[in-house]
Design an enzyme around this catalytic site. Structure first.
Site, PDB file in Angstrom:
ATOM      1  N   GLY A  12       0.816  -1.211   0.000  1.00  0.00           N
ATOM      2  CA  GLY A  12       0.000   0.000   0.000  1.00  0.00           C
ATOM      3  C   GLY A  12       0.849   1.259   0.000  1.00  0.00           C
ATOM      4  N   ASP A  13       0.180   2.392  -0.238  1.00  0.00           N
ATOM      5  CA  ASP A  13       0.811   3.723  -0.221  1.00  0.00           C
ATOM      6  C   ASP A  13       1.941   3.860  -1.235  1.00  0.00           C
ATOM      7  OD1 ASP A  13      -0.909   4.360   1.891  1.00  0.00           O
ATOM      8  OD2 ASP A  13       0.501   3.551   3.361  1.00  0.00           O
ATOM      9  N   LYS A  16      -0.546   5.300  -5.657  1.00  0.00           N
ATOM     10  CA  LYS A  16      -1.606   4.969  -6.625  1.00  0.00           C
ATOM     11  C   LYS A  16      -2.442   6.203  -6.960  1.00  0.00           C
ATOM     12  CE  LYS A  16      -3.063   1.906  -3.666  1.00  0.00           C
ATOM     13  NZ  LYS A  16      -1.968   1.912  -2.697  1.00  0.00           N
ATOM     14  N   GLY A  17      -2.768   6.986  -5.908  1.00  0.00           N
ATOM     15  CA  GLY A  17      -3.596   8.181  -6.112  1.00  0.00           C
ATOM     16  C   GLY A  17      -2.975   9.132  -7.118  1.00  0.00           C
ATOM     17  N   GLY A  40      -5.997   5.711   1.778  1.00  0.00           N
ATOM     18  CA  GLY A  40      -5.770   7.156   1.811  1.00  0.00           C
ATOM     19  C   GLY A  40      -4.923   7.493   0.607  1.00  0.00           C
ATOM     20  N   HIS A  41      -5.496   8.171  -0.366  1.00  0.00           N
ATOM     21  CA  HIS A  41      -4.785   8.473  -1.609  1.00  0.00           C
ATOM     22  C   HIS A  41      -4.565   9.982  -1.701  1.00  0.00           C
ATOM     23  CE1 HIS A  41      -6.605   4.521  -3.398  1.00  0.00           C
ATOM     24  NE2 HIS A  41      -5.836   4.323  -2.362  1.00  0.00           N
ATOM     25  N   THR A  42      -3.309  10.372  -1.918  1.00  0.00           N
ATOM     26  CA  THR A  42      -2.957  11.794  -1.928  1.00  0.00           C
ATOM     27  C   THR A  42      -2.627  12.263  -3.337  1.00  0.00           C
ATOM     28  OG1 THR A  42      -1.950  11.349   0.208  1.00  0.00           O
ATOM     29  CG2 THR A  42      -1.465  13.495  -0.778  1.00  0.00           C
ATOM     30  N   GLN A 224      -4.956  -0.286  -1.320  1.00  0.00           N
ATOM     31  CA  GLN A 224      -4.011  -1.173  -0.627  1.00  0.00           C
ATOM     32  C   GLN A 224      -2.956  -1.686  -1.615  1.00  0.00           C
ATOM     33  OE1 GLN A 224      -7.701  -1.926   0.303  1.00  0.00           O
ATOM     34  NE2 GLN A 224      -7.230  -0.138   1.512  1.00  0.00           N
ATOM     35  N   ALA A 299      -1.705   8.390   5.418  1.00  0.00           N
ATOM     36  CA  ALA A 299      -2.684   9.450   5.150  1.00  0.00           C
ATOM     37  C   ALA A 299      -3.995   9.188   5.894  1.00  0.00           C
ATOM     38  CB  ALA A 299      -2.951   9.545   3.651  1.00  0.00           C
ATOM     39  N   ARG A 303      -0.011   7.182  11.145  1.00  0.00           N
ATOM     40  CA  ARG A 303       1.084   6.371  11.712  1.00  0.00           C
ATOM     41  C   ARG A 303       2.341   6.484  10.848  1.00  0.00           C
ATOM     42  NH1 ARG A 303      -1.770   0.584  12.129  1.00  0.00           N
ATOM     43  NH2 ARG A 303      -2.798   1.389  10.274  1.00  0.00           N
ATOM     44  N   ARG A 305       5.247   5.225   8.706  1.00  0.00           N
ATOM     45  CA  ARG A 305       5.385   4.004   7.901  1.00  0.00           C
ATOM     46  C   ARG A 305       6.768   3.395   8.118  1.00  0.00           C
ATOM     47  NH1 ARG A 305       3.092   7.254   2.768  1.00  0.00           N
ATOM     48  NH2 ARG A 305       0.878   7.112   3.206  1.00  0.00           N
ATOM     49  N   VAL A 414       8.743  11.631  -9.935  1.00  0.00           N
ATOM     50  CA  VAL A 414       9.900  12.239  -9.272  1.00  0.00           C
ATOM     51  C   VAL A 414       9.492  13.323  -8.264  1.00  0.00           C
ATOM     52  CG1 VAL A 414      11.553  11.686 -11.093  1.00  0.00           C
ATOM     53  CG2 VAL A 414      10.226  13.800 -11.252  1.00  0.00           C
TER      54      VAL A 414
HETATM   55  P1  GDP Z   1      -1.544   5.612  -2.299  1.00  0.00           P
HETATM   56  O1  GDP Z   1      -2.284   5.134  -1.097  1.00  0.00           O
HETATM   57  O2  GDP Z   1      -0.906   4.492  -3.062  1.00  0.00           O
HETATM   58  O3  GDP Z   1      -2.364   6.502  -3.176  1.00  0.00           O
HETATM   59  O4  GDP Z   1      -0.322   6.477  -1.752  1.00  0.00           O
HETATM   60  P2  GDP Z   1      -0.411   7.607  -0.615  1.00  0.00           P
HETATM   61  O5  GDP Z   1      -1.043   8.810  -1.216  1.00  0.00           O
HETATM   62  O6  GDP Z   1      -0.981   7.070   0.632  1.00  0.00           O
HETATM   63  O7  GDP Z   1       1.136   7.833  -0.318  1.00  0.00           O
HETATM   64  C1  GDP Z   1       2.010   8.301  -1.283  1.00  0.00           C
HETATM   65  C2  GDP Z   1       2.605   9.631  -0.791  1.00  0.00           C
HETATM   66  O8  GDP Z   1       3.725   9.956  -1.570  1.00  0.00           O
HETATM   67  C3  GDP Z   1       1.655  10.813  -0.937  1.00  0.00           C
HETATM   68  O9  GDP Z   1       1.922  11.727   0.098  1.00  0.00           O
HETATM   69  C4  GDP Z   1       2.029  11.403  -2.288  1.00  0.00           C
HETATM   70  O10 GDP Z   1       1.730  12.791  -2.386  1.00  0.00           O
HETATM   71  C5  GDP Z   1       3.502  11.171  -2.298  1.00  0.00           C
HETATM   72  N1  GDP Z   1       4.094  10.946  -3.618  1.00  0.00           N
HETATM   73  C6  GDP Z   1       3.579  10.260  -4.691  1.00  0.00           C
HETATM   74  N2  GDP Z   1       4.500  10.175  -5.674  1.00  0.00           N
HETATM   75  C7  GDP Z   1       5.604  10.809  -5.226  1.00  0.00           C
HETATM   76  C8  GDP Z   1       6.905  11.030  -5.777  1.00  0.00           C
HETATM   77  O11 GDP Z   1       7.238  10.609  -6.876  1.00  0.00           O
HETATM   78  N3  GDP Z   1       7.808  11.692  -4.999  1.00  0.00           N
HETATM   79  C9  GDP Z   1       7.502  12.158  -3.759  1.00  0.00           C
HETATM   80  N4  GDP Z   1       8.442  12.792  -3.080  1.00  0.00           N
HETATM   81  N5  GDP Z   1       6.287  11.974  -3.217  1.00  0.00           N
HETATM   82  C10 GDP Z   1       5.360  11.293  -3.930  1.00  0.00           C
HETATM   83  P1  IMO Z   2      -3.822   2.600   0.490  1.00  0.00           P
HETATM   84  O1  IMO Z   2      -4.953   2.410  -0.482  1.00  0.00           O
HETATM   85  C1  IMO Z   2      -1.302   0.918   3.642  1.00  0.00           C
HETATM   86  C2  IMO Z   2      -3.182  -2.012   6.313  1.00  0.00           C
HETATM   87  C3  IMO Z   2      -3.372  -1.591   7.756  1.00  0.00           C
HETATM   88  C4  IMO Z   2      -3.228  -2.930   8.446  1.00  0.00           C
HETATM   89  C5  IMO Z   2      -3.907  -3.893   7.471  1.00  0.00           C
HETATM   90  C6  IMO Z   2      -5.348  -4.230   7.833  1.00  0.00           C
HETATM   91  O2  IMO Z   2      -3.725   3.992   1.018  1.00  0.00           O
HETATM   92  O3  IMO Z   2      -2.557   2.077  -0.080  1.00  0.00           O
HETATM   93  P2  IMO Z   2      -7.634  -2.870   7.674  1.00  0.00           P
HETATM   94  O4  IMO Z   2      -8.061  -1.595   8.349  1.00  0.00           O
HETATM   95  O5  IMO Z   2      -7.672  -2.805   6.187  1.00  0.00           O
HETATM   96  O6  IMO Z   2      -8.336  -4.072   8.214  1.00  0.00           O
HETATM   97  O7  IMO Z   2      -6.079  -3.037   8.109  1.00  0.00           O
HETATM   98  O8  IMO Z   2      -3.869  -3.257   6.211  1.00  0.00           O
HETATM   99  N1  IMO Z   2      -3.774  -1.100   5.309  1.00  0.00           N
HETATM  100  C7  IMO Z   2      -3.059  -0.257   4.555  1.00  0.00           C
HETATM  101  N2  IMO Z   2      -1.724   0.020   4.564  1.00  0.00           N
HETATM  102  N3  IMO Z   2      -2.122   1.511   2.746  1.00  0.00           N
HETATM  103  C8  IMO Z   2      -3.444   1.231   2.713  1.00  0.00           C
HETATM  104  O9  IMO Z   2      -4.265   1.709   1.758  1.00  0.00           O
HETATM  105  C9  IMO Z   2      -3.975   0.333   3.669  1.00  0.00           C
HETATM  106  N4  IMO Z   2      -5.204  -0.146   3.939  1.00  0.00           N
HETATM  107  C10 IMO Z   2      -5.066  -1.029   4.927  1.00  0.00           C
HETATM  108  O10 IMO Z   2      -2.385  -0.677   8.153  1.00  0.00           O
HETATM  109  O11 IMO Z   2      -1.874  -3.292   8.510  1.00  0.00           O
HETATM  110 MG    MG Z   3      -2.329   5.456   0.975  1.00  0.00          MG
END
Ligand code: GDP
Ligand code: IMO
Ligand code: MG
Length: 430
Positions: A12-13, A16-17, A40-42, A224, A299, A303, A305, A414
């Site tokens: 996850g994270d 993707k967003g 949580g997608h940023t 995820q 996001a 917590r 990461r 980047v």
């Molecule tokens: P998602 O859950 O997969 O959509 O990812 P999140 O949004 O939870 O976490 C990705 C974080 O990295 C966010 O704060 C984005 O704004 C940031 N981000 C995404 N791509 C880049 C990148 O290429 N460089 C940097 N520095 N930040 C990025």
């Molecule tokens: P995005 O879409 C990172 C993790 C939780 C926990 C486990 C189970 O932003 O990438 P849950 O509440 O789903 O039953 O928790 O999965 N988890 C994520 N970790 N990014 C996410 O989503 C997550 N969604 C759930 O931290 O370990």
């Molecule tokens: Mg996320």
């Protein structure tokens, strides 16, 4: 015509967003197919940050967005998000957002059980987001779930919730030693949600199909990551839905024949939130430096990461499980300034070399990463928009990832901004 699935390859994270927001420019419809507000997608557009938990990230490009049948939806959170995005000038009229009649509702007892269960597990806890995701999917599987189609019929909703609540209260009180919940306030609260959300509820499968028939292109937004998948992830330290590309179809009501491309999002290093094994995790200054430079905080829950080197054992797993046609590498800028960057290419399990991700968590926990080392680069690459303009060592690092994953890199990110991207091969236009 291209219909593209975006999935996370790690835990996850991965960003993707950001990639969905970027590619949505070329799509007409963007659909989430699993998960809930554990995601949580940023997105960052012209310096302004947007965070979404339920509304697909394509909304910022003004595309029609869909919450598929595979989601579990907390209506309070969805309404808050509609209000938050609307206050930032995003159009969230019912023309722009459709919620599947078949999507399940997260109820107050799901959250209560999620919290109580984690508390009871003590140091064996999963580290869930506490949003009631697991208990809601549990009710879906045991056929006691409540869907939007039931929410819209007050009499049916009352009868269903009254019956289920009796059982939930017994469990909360007698097994979990937790507070019970009253029926009438829940019914009153949810009747308010029904009134506001009714105009958004639709037969998503039909609307998507009509849109495709009219020449529209679809972007499927995964939440995820592959290693949080209920079947293929590090079970039980996973989420409760199927996060892999195959579920893009059943979670949205679109047949598999419509999918043309599957892009795996790969953070240039690895992160994980919550508990569970993570072979390439770093516990040193380099890990701390990546955590700080990458601003690696969740996001959804805020917590910190956990951070580590890129692991291509899990990337190989993701490429196979999702049949990835391309990769988007994100956060490459974060690795700038390190003397060396490492890639975990296999695991050492009691002297044995493992090339494939093991299923047994005790084996995984005992695996030591086998690294290859690559020289780092000092330059700030966030202003670079062409692959050829990247420092040689950054290019070599990417080429090695591509080789190990046996999948071409199509996008390199980047920086967090929509424009901070190198597009090598746009899956919609090339
Ligand atoms: P998602 O859950 O997969 O959509 O990812 P999140 O949004 O939870 O976490 C990705 C974080 O990295 C966010 O704060 C984005 O704004 C940031 N981000 C995404 N791509 C880049 C990148 O290429 N460089 C940097 N520095 N930040 C990025
Ligand atoms: P995005 O879409 C990172 C993790 C939780 C926990 C486990 C189970 O932003 O990438 P849950 O509440 O789903 O039953 O928790 O999965 N988890 C994520 N970790 N990014 C996410 O989503 C997550 N969604 C759930 O931290 O370990
Ligand atoms: Mg996320």
């Amino acid at each position: 015509m291209s219909n593209i699935v975006i999935v996370g390859t790690q835990w996850g994270d991965e960003g993707k967003g950001k990639v969905v927001d970027l590619l949505a420019e070329h799509a007409d419809m963007v659909v989430r197919f699993q998960g809930g507000n554990n995601a949580g997608h940023t997105m960052v557009v012209e310096g302004e940050q947007f965070i979404s938990h339920l509304v697909p990230s394509g909304i910022l490009q003004g595309k029609t967005c869909f919450i598929g049948n595979g989601l579990v939806v907390d209506p309070a959170v969805l309404l808050e998000e509609i209000d938050y995005l609307s206050s930032k000038g995003v159009d969230l009229s019912p023309d722009k957002l459709k919620i599947s009649e078949k999507a399940h509702l997260i109820m107050p007892y799901h959250q209560a059980i999620d919290h109580a269960r984690e508390r009871m597990k003590g140091d064996k806890k999963i580290g869930t987001t506490g949003r009631g995701i697991g208990p809601c999917y549990e009710d879906k599987a045991t056929r006691r779930g409540v869907r939007f189609v039931e929410l819209l019929s007050q009499a049916v909703f009352r009868e269903k919730v009254a019956t289920i609540l009796e059982e939930k209260n017994f469990y909360l009180k007698h097994y979990m030693d937790a507070e019970t919940l009253d029926l009438e306030p829940i019914l009153a609260e949810y009747s308010g949600y029904a009134e506001r959300l009714a105009p958004y509820v639709a037969n998503v499968s039909v609307v998507l199909s009509d849109g495709m028939q009219a020449g529209g292109q679809v972007l499927f937004e995964g939440a995820q990551g592959t290693h949080l998948d209920i079947d293929h992830g590090t079970y039980p330290y996973v989420t409760s839905s199927s996060t892999v590309a195959g579920n893009a179809c059943s979670g949205s009501g679109v047949g598999p024949g419509k999918i043309t491309d599957i892009i795996g999002i790969v953070k240039a290093y690895t992160t994980r939130v919550g508990e569970g094994p993570f072979p390439s995790e770093l516990f040193d200054d380099v890990g701390d430096a990546i955590q700080q430079k990458g601003v690696e905080f969740g996001a959804t829950t805020g917590r910190k990461r956990r951070c580590g080197w890129l692991d291509t054992v899990i990337l190989e797993n993701a490429a196979r499980l999702n049949s990835l046609s391309g990769l988007a590498i994100t956060k490459l800028d974060v690795l700038g300034g390190l003397d060396e960057v490492k890639i975990c290419t296999a695991y050492d399990y009691e002297g044995q070399r493992l090339e494939h991700f093991p299923t047994d968590l005790n084996v995984l926990a005992a695996c030591k990463p086998i690294y290859e080392s690559h020289p780092g680069w000092a330059e700030d690459i966030s202003g670079i928009r062409e692959f050829e303009a990247l420092p040689e060592n950054a290019r070599k690092y990417l080429e090695r990832i591509q080789e190990l994953a046996e999948t071409p890199i199509q996008i390199v990110s980047v920086g967090p901004g929509r424009d901070e991207t190198i597009v090598l091969d746009n899956p919609y236009t090339d």
